[in-house]
Scaffold this active site. Sequence first.
Site, mmCIF file in Angstrom:
data_model
loop_
_atom_site.group_PDB
_atom_site.id
_atom_site.type_symbol
_atom_site.label_atom_id
_atom_site.label_comp_id
_atom_site.label_asym_id
_atom_site.label_seq_id
_atom_site.Cartn_x
_atom_site.Cartn_y
_atom_site.Cartn_z
ATOM 1 C CG HIS A 7 -6.642 3.015 -21.928
ATOM 2 N ND1 HIS A 7 -6.054 3.768 -21.994
ATOM 3 C CD2 HIS A 7 -6.655 2.334 -22.559
ATOM 4 C CE1 HIS A 7 -5.273 3.657 -23.047
ATOM 5 N NE2 HIS A 7 -5.606 2.384 -23.457
ATOM 6 C CG HIS A 78 -3.468 -2.200 -24.684
ATOM 7 N ND1 HIS A 78 -4.085 -2.128 -25.738
ATOM 8 C CD2 HIS A 78 -3.580 -0.918 -23.967
ATOM 9 C CE1 HIS A 78 -4.649 -0.855 -26.174
ATOM 10 N NE2 HIS A 78 -4.154 -0.182 -25.059
ATOM 11 C CD GLU A 128 -1.742 2.775 -24.976
ATOM 12 O OE1 GLU A 128 -1.953 3.778 -25.837
ATOM 13 O OE2 GLU A 128 -2.780 2.339 -24.694
#
Length: 136
Positions: A7, A78, A128
């Site tokens: 994502h 992010h 991430e």
Amino acid sequence: MITALDHIAIAVPDLEKAIKRFMEDFGLDFEGTEDVVAAKTSTAFFPVPPTSIELVHPLNGEGPIAGYLEKKGGGLHHICFRSDNIEEDVERLKAKGYQFLGDAPTPGAHGSKVIFIHPRSCDGVLVEINQPGEAH
């Protein structure tokens, strides 16, 4: 091993307003919200296969997203890569010199395990790594 872009996260100062914009203005399907207490965030997901957009908002006005919004306002927070073995990926990347924001993966949305790579290890981008939970 890293298997996909999971994502793209966008920090938003008003979660309900942002949800409405992505649903009504952009016509995206809304997957729902989830509070991630460990990260002090409220999240909302919009699948855009094969990835998704995650809106992140401070839970109870606290946590790292609150600090981000105070400094920068809303915006890209992010990117997240999906992993099929997060512990193995962390060890491999540590061996290459990557610095992480934590010592080990922590609970994330949808029962996942997550860890963040420090932006100084990735040319200023917060990255991430996410290993999805069994049900997701």
